[in-house]
Write an enzyme that holds these catalytic residues in place. Structure first.
Site, short mmCIF file in Angstrom:
data_model
loop_
_atom_site.label_atom_id
_atom_site.label_comp_id
_atom_site.label_asym_id
_atom_site.label_seq_id
_atom_site.Cartn_x
_atom_site.Cartn_y
_atom_site.Cartn_z
N CYS A 158 40.01 -11.10 40.85
CA CYS A 158 39.52 -10.73 39.51
C CYS A 158 38.01 -10.98 39.46
CB CYS A 158 40.23 -11.59 38.47
SG CYS A 158 39.68 -11.30 36.77
N SER A 212 36.38 -12.34 37.20
CA SER A 212 36.02 -13.61 36.54
C SER A 212 35.66 -14.71 37.54
CB SER A 212 37.15 -14.08 35.63
OG SER A 212 37.36 -13.14 34.61
N HIS A 236 32.20 -14.52 38.15
CA HIS A 236 31.42 -15.09 37.04
C HIS A 236 31.29 -16.61 37.20
CE1 HIS A 236 30.85 -11.47 34.81
NE2 HIS A 236 32.14 -11.27 34.56
N HIS A 254 42.91 -17.00 40.08
CA HIS A 254 43.75 -17.31 38.90
C HIS A 254 44.75 -16.18 38.64
CE1 HIS A 254 40.41 -14.87 37.52
NE2 HIS A 254 41.21 -14.45 36.56
N CYS A 268 46.81 -12.09 35.26
CA CYS A 268 45.52 -11.95 34.55
C CYS A 268 45.25 -10.47 34.25
CB CYS A 268 44.34 -12.56 35.29
SG CYS A 268 42.79 -12.22 34.42
N1 LIG Z 1 38.84 -11.75 28.36
C1 LIG Z 1 39.64 -12.07 29.35
O1 LIG Z 1 40.65 -12.74 29.16
C2 LIG Z 1 39.32 -11.58 30.73
C3 LIG Z 1 40.28 -11.67 31.74
C4 LIG Z 1 39.97 -11.15 32.99
C5 LIG Z 1 38.74 -10.56 33.24
N2 LIG Z 1 37.83 -10.51 32.24
C6 LIG Z 1 36.53 -9.87 32.43
O2 LIG Z 1 36.67 -8.46 32.34
C7 LIG Z 1 35.60 -7.84 33.05
C8 LIG Z 1 36.13 -6.79 34.01
O3 LIG Z 1 36.87 -7.43 35.05
P1 LIG Z 1 37.43 -6.57 36.29
O4 LIG Z 1 38.16 -7.54 37.16
O5 LIG Z 1 38.09 -5.35 35.81
O6 LIG Z 1 36.03 -6.19 37.00
P2 LIG Z 1 35.67 -4.97 37.95
O7 LIG Z 1 34.45 -5.37 38.70
O8 LIG Z 1 36.87 -4.53 38.71
O9 LIG Z 1 35.31 -3.78 36.93
C9 LIG Z 1 34.16 -3.72 36.15
C10 LIG Z 1 33.76 -2.26 36.04
O10 LIG Z 1 32.71 -2.15 35.08
C11 LIG Z 1 31.84 -1.11 35.50
N3 LIG Z 1 30.59 -1.22 34.76
C12 LIG Z 1 29.55 -2.06 34.96
N4 LIG Z 1 28.59 -1.85 34.03
C13 LIG Z 1 29.03 -0.84 33.24
C14 LIG Z 1 28.50 -0.18 32.10
N5 LIG Z 1 27.30 -0.51 31.59
N6 LIG Z 1 29.23 0.82 31.53
C15 LIG Z 1 30.43 1.16 32.03
N7 LIG Z 1 31.00 0.55 33.10
C16 LIG Z 1 30.31 -0.45 33.69
C17 LIG Z 1 31.75 -1.33 37.01
O11 LIG Z 1 31.32 -0.16 37.68
C18 LIG Z 1 33.21 -1.67 37.33
O12 LIG Z 1 33.96 -0.51 37.68
C19 LIG Z 1 34.85 -8.99 33.74
O13 LIG Z 1 33.78 -9.39 32.92
C20 LIG Z 1 35.90 -10.07 33.78
O14 LIG Z 1 35.35 -11.35 33.94
C21 LIG Z 1 38.10 -11.00 31.00
ZN LIG Z 2 41.06 -12.71 35.66
#
Ligand SMILES: NC(=O)c1ccc[n+]([C@@H]2O[C@H](COP(=O)([O-])OP(=O)(O)OC[C@H]3O[C@@H](n4cnc5c(N)ncnc54)[C@H](O)[C@@H]3O)[C@@H](O)[C@H]2O)c1
Ligand SMILES: [Zn+2]
Ligand SMILES: [Zn+2]
Length: 369
Positions: free
Chosen positions: A40, A42, A45, A61, A168
């Site tokens: 993931c 995160s 991050h 996680h 997650c």
């Molecule tokens: N809130 C929660 O409970 C929770 C849980 C898990 C992950 N997250 C967060 O969600 C986010 C996404 O996670 P993921 O694992 O899918 O990541 P990921 O890297 O697989 O996907 C992120 C996508 O965003 C795109 N992107 C970047 N900047 C952009 C923009 N300006 N406009 C459009 N697209 C854009 C990237 O090209 C990528 O495809 C992360 O910040 C992660 O930490 C939050």
């Molecule tokens: Zn996650």
């Protein structure tokens, strides 16, 4: 016992895979032999310090596995049970759990410390130092000792490797659309960021009956994946989405939008809120840096157009009811899981996995044990 784990010792450094010493489970804890761990965003991050998770830390996680041993006082699980590890534990009796909001469980209060719920003492050591575990799980290791309240028992007919995804990413994305944005049949939905979380939001919107789903991502491979998982349209930026959504809705704009891009920044809010109609709802899912405390937003638009902006952790899910529900949707053929896993890795290849993720070469990477 002795095992291995991927450890983050210092900010902005690679994951270090090395030998660790894991204690037996204590009160309320179980030892799990993991089948897999999803990669993931995160955890990255944590590396980049957008999330102030304490170090040294075993990452990961998003895991599932089989209970191997139970400690004293474990009353819900026994050896041989198949479980998904939920990245937020649910105690079942705090105010939030008791009112159907387990995702806000008080046990989440110490999640950033990565130390066991029961007594706060590390159960894993390397180089003579106690290690913390991401989300009190630390799935970048073939074995984990975790609290039973972090485990959701699942049906043994479900492939364990795929089940880890609902620990997650899939739950967070699906719930972003269904629980937090509350997509309705016939809706027009915009999903910004089409990674593991965003494509799961697209699947949630599709299953909830959205008529138009616009995926937004700068990476062509992610847009292709978005369309194969349910997006009816895809574009490379929110700016590009504006005229398209306007045309598709005859100027009304989208009913809901989900933000699931790599990182939430303050400048993203204005274009995002402009994509939704009056009375519409935006769901913020991406992690923002702890240091981001300002955002651009036309306040009068929020007030007079009655727009809503809501947060989202773990898709607003109640793990013990929602994770098995998602897996039933998988078994029925509605929710695609296998399709999300575009590459698998060994634990030793964890850094390669994150390089591929950040370069957009994969959708969800998965470590197989
Ligand atoms: N809130 C929660 O409970 C929770 C849980 C898990 C992950 N997250 C967060 O969600 C986010 C996404 O996670 P993921 O694992 O899918 O990541 P990921 O890297 O697989 O996907 C992120 C996508 O965003 C795109 N992107 C970047 N900047 C952009 C923009 N300006 N406009 C459009 N697209 C854009 C990237 O090209 C990528 O495809 C992360 O910040 C992660 O930490 C939050
Ligand atoms: Zn996650
Ligand atoms: Zn609780």
């Amino acid at each position: 016992m002795k095992t291995k784990a991927a450890i983050l010792w210092e900010p902005h450094s690679p994951w270090s895979v090395e030998d660790v010493e894991l204690d037996d489970p204590l009160d309320g804890e179980v030892r799990i032999k993991l089948a897999s761990s999803g990669l993931c965003h995160s955890d990255d991050h944590a590396v980049k310090r957008d999330l102030p998770v304490e170090l040294p830390l075993i990452g990961g996680h998003e895991g599932a596995g089989i209970v191997e041993e139970v400690g004293p006082g474990v009353d819900r699980l026994r050896p041989g049970d198949h479980v998904v590890m939920a990245f937020i534990p649910a105690c079942g009796h705090c105010r939030w759990c008791a009112t159907g909001q387990s995702v806000l469980c008080d046990y989440g209060a110490t999640i950033m410390t990565g130390l066991p719920i029961s007594d706060g003492n590390p159960r894993t050591r390397a180089r003579g130092v106690g290690l913390r575990r991401m989300s009190m799980l630390g799935t970048f290791s073939p074995y984990a000792v975790v609290h039973q309240d972090s485990c959701v028992k699942i049906d043994e007919s479900i492939p364990l490797e795929l089940a880890s995804l609902v620990g997650c990413g899939v739950a967070t994305g699906f719930g972003a659309a269904v629980n937090r944005a509350q997509v309705q049949p016939g809706d027009t939905v915009v999903v910004v960021g089409c990674g593991g979380i965003g494509t799961s939001a697209i699947q949630g919107a599709r299953i909830a009956g959205a008529e138009v789903i616009v995926g937004v991502d700068p990476v062509p491979f992610r847009r292709e994946m978005a369309e194969s998982l349910g997006a009816t349209h895809s574009v490379s930026s929110m700016e590009e989405a504006m005229p398209l959504v306007s045309e598709l809705t005859r100027g009304v704009m989208a009913d809901r939008a989900v933000l699931a891009a790599s990182l939430l920044t303050g400048e993203m809010l204005m274009p995002l809120v402009s994509l939704i109609r009056k009375g519409g709802r935006v769901c913020l899912t991406s992690v923002a840096s702890v240091e981001t405390i300002q955002a651009d937003i036309a306040l009068v638009d929020l007030v007079l157009s009655q727009k809503e902006v809501v947060g989202n952790v773990f898709g607003g899910c109640n793990p013990h009811s929602d994770l098995p529900r998602l897996l039933r949707l998988y078994q029925k053929g509605d929710l695609m899981l296998q399709e999300l896993v575009t590459k698998t890795y060994t634990l030793d290849q964890v850094n390669e996995g994150y390089e591929d993720l950040l370069a957009g070469r994969i959708l969800r990477g998965m470590i197989m044990y």
